[in-house]
Design a protein around this motif. Structure first.
Motif, PDB file in Angstrom:
ATOM      1  N   HIS A 115       0.889  -1.160   0.000  1.00 41.26           N
ATOM      2  CA  HIS A 115       0.000   0.000   0.000  1.00 41.26           C
ATOM      3  C   HIS A 115       0.922   1.202   0.000  1.00 41.26           C
TER       4      HIS A 115
ATOM      5  N   PRO B 115       0.758   4.593  -0.128  1.00 40.34           N
ATOM      6  CA  PRO B 115       0.675   5.773   0.753  1.00 40.34           C
ATOM      7  C   PRO B 115       1.169   5.503   2.174  1.00 40.34           C
ATOM      8  N   SER B 116       0.963   4.296   2.693  1.00 41.77           N
ATOM      9  CA  SER B 116       1.350   4.041   4.084  1.00 41.77           C
ATOM     10  C   SER B 116       2.624   3.227   4.198  1.00 41.77           C
TER      11      SER B 116
ATOM     12  N   ARG C  29       2.545   0.005   4.030  1.00 41.77           N
ATOM     13  CA  ARG C  29       2.201  -1.331   4.540  1.00 41.77           C
ATOM     14  C   ARG C  29       2.477  -2.383   3.476  1.00 41.77           C
TER      15      ARG C  29
ATOM     16  N   LYS D 145      -6.379  -5.445  -1.627  1.00 37.39           N
ATOM     17  CA  LYS D 145      -6.821  -4.201  -0.972  1.00 37.39           C
ATOM     18  C   LYS D 145      -6.127  -4.067   0.381  1.00 37.39           C
ATOM     19  N   ASP D 146      -5.791  -2.816   0.737  1.00 37.27           N
ATOM     20  CA  ASP D 146      -5.178  -2.534   2.034  1.00 37.27           C
ATOM     21  C   ASP D 146      -6.174  -2.819   3.161  1.00 37.27           C
ATOM     22  N   ASP D 147      -5.704  -3.485   4.228  1.00 37.29           N
ATOM     23  CA  ASP D 147      -6.598  -3.854   5.335  1.00 37.29           C
ATOM     24  C   ASP D 147      -7.208  -2.637   6.016  1.00 37.29           C
ATOM     25  N   ILE D 148      -6.446  -1.546   6.128  1.00 36.88           N
ATOM     26  CA  ILE D 148      -6.910  -0.407   6.926  1.00 36.88           C
ATOM     27  C   ILE D 148      -7.763   0.562   6.109  1.00 36.88           C
ATOM     28  N   THR D 149      -7.281   0.918   4.905  1.00 36.67           N
ATOM     29  CA  THR D 149      -8.003   1.939   4.131  1.00 36.67           C
ATOM     30  C   THR D 149      -8.912   1.326   3.065  1.00 36.67           C
ATOM     31  N   GLY D 150      -8.706   0.067   2.706  1.00 40.08           N
ATOM     32  CA  GLY D 150      -9.456  -0.545   1.612  1.00 40.08           C
ATOM     33  C   GLY D 150      -8.968  -0.118   0.236  1.00 40.08           C
ATOM     34  N   GLU D 151      -7.923   0.731   0.198  1.00 46.25           N
ATOM     35  CA  GLU D 151      -7.409   1.181  -1.110  1.00 46.25           C
ATOM     36  C   GLU D 151      -6.623   0.057  -1.792  1.00 46.25           C
TER      37      GLU D 151
END
Ligand code: ATP
Ligand code: MG
Length: 228
Positions: A141, A143-144, A146, A160-166
């Protein structure tokens, strides 16, 4: 559960793909007082912003080469200042910087002046054959920063990212060819860097071929030295 009671300023060393990002995420979860800074993530966000530093860095990164020391020292020092990390009570973790002996020397001067020296350096020692096998399964991911592995640490929802769903993506420099260059580059820089921290008495090494083997050892090492 025990926690950190004295300021920990940790540097994680390790080959590309050795799991520095994964260990960082686990540490942040386990020890909420830690904050982290990854030079690779800082550079990727500069590239996303298309800033002058991002433009300079992207050419080097695409080729699997290191960004020049002077650029890196300026970039990371200004991050440390912005984050208010240059004081003796600060607890933080660096991933990916310093990664050459000249960077370590330059940072050491700045941190010494602030009484905020790195007080633990941990080398993550993972077989490079294992690393090469698993890099293809790595998705990030951006942006972060991760990191996920489709094999052993998959996202809850595919891609998909676990935290943002992006959406997750592949790093441009995670191709077989560029990755081998990054490994070679690491192998040529690491010995002088390790000698620098060995001389300061802060160097530790943790071996293991999976993050699940490495993390408990890292947790124990931190608690033995900085915990209660
Ligand atoms: P991984 O993220 O898998 O641990 P890595 O450590 O090679 O691998 P990053 O730390 O994300 O990857 O860095 C990506 C690229 O950014 C490097 O290949 C290099 O070009 C550049 N870079 C990052 N940190 C530095 C640094 N301290 N000095 C010079 N270049 C750097
Ligand atoms: Mg990284």
């Amino acid at each position: 559960m025990s926690s950190i009671v004295s300021p920990l300023r940790l540097l994680l060393l390790g080959a590309p793909g050795s799991g520095k990002g994964t260990q960082t995420s686990k540490l942040l979860k386990r020890f909420p007082s830690i904050n982290s800074l990854s030079s690779g993530d800082v550079l990727r966000s500069q590239i996303a912003l298309n800033s002058p530093i991002g433009q300079e860095a992207s050419g080097y990164i695409k080729m699997g080469r290191l960004v020049p020391d002077s650029t890196m020292v300026q970039l990371i020092t200004s991050q440390l200042q912005q984050k208010n990390w240059l004081h003796s009570d600060a607890t933080w973790l660096l991933d990916g910087f310093p990664r050459t002996a000249p960077q370590a020397q330059a940072l050491n001067v700045i941190l010494s002046e602030s009484n905020a020296n790195i007080n633990m350096v941990v080398e993550l020692d993972v077989d490079q054959s294992v690393i090469l096998e698993r890099i293809e399964a790595r998705w990030v991911h951006l942006p972060s920063g991760r990191v996920y592995s489709l094999d052993y640490n998959p996202p809850k929802v595919p891609f998909k990212d676990d935290i943002t769903g992006e959406s997750l993506s592949k790093r441009d420099d995670d191709t077989a060819e560029v990755f081998q260059k990054r490994l070679d580059q690491y192998n040529s820089e690491i010995e002088p860097l390790k000698r620098f921290y060995e001389a300061q008495g802060t160097l530790h090494k943790i071996s293991g071929n999976t993050s699940d083997i490495i993390f408990p050892k890292l947790e124990t090492l931190i608690l033995e030295n900085f915990g209660k």
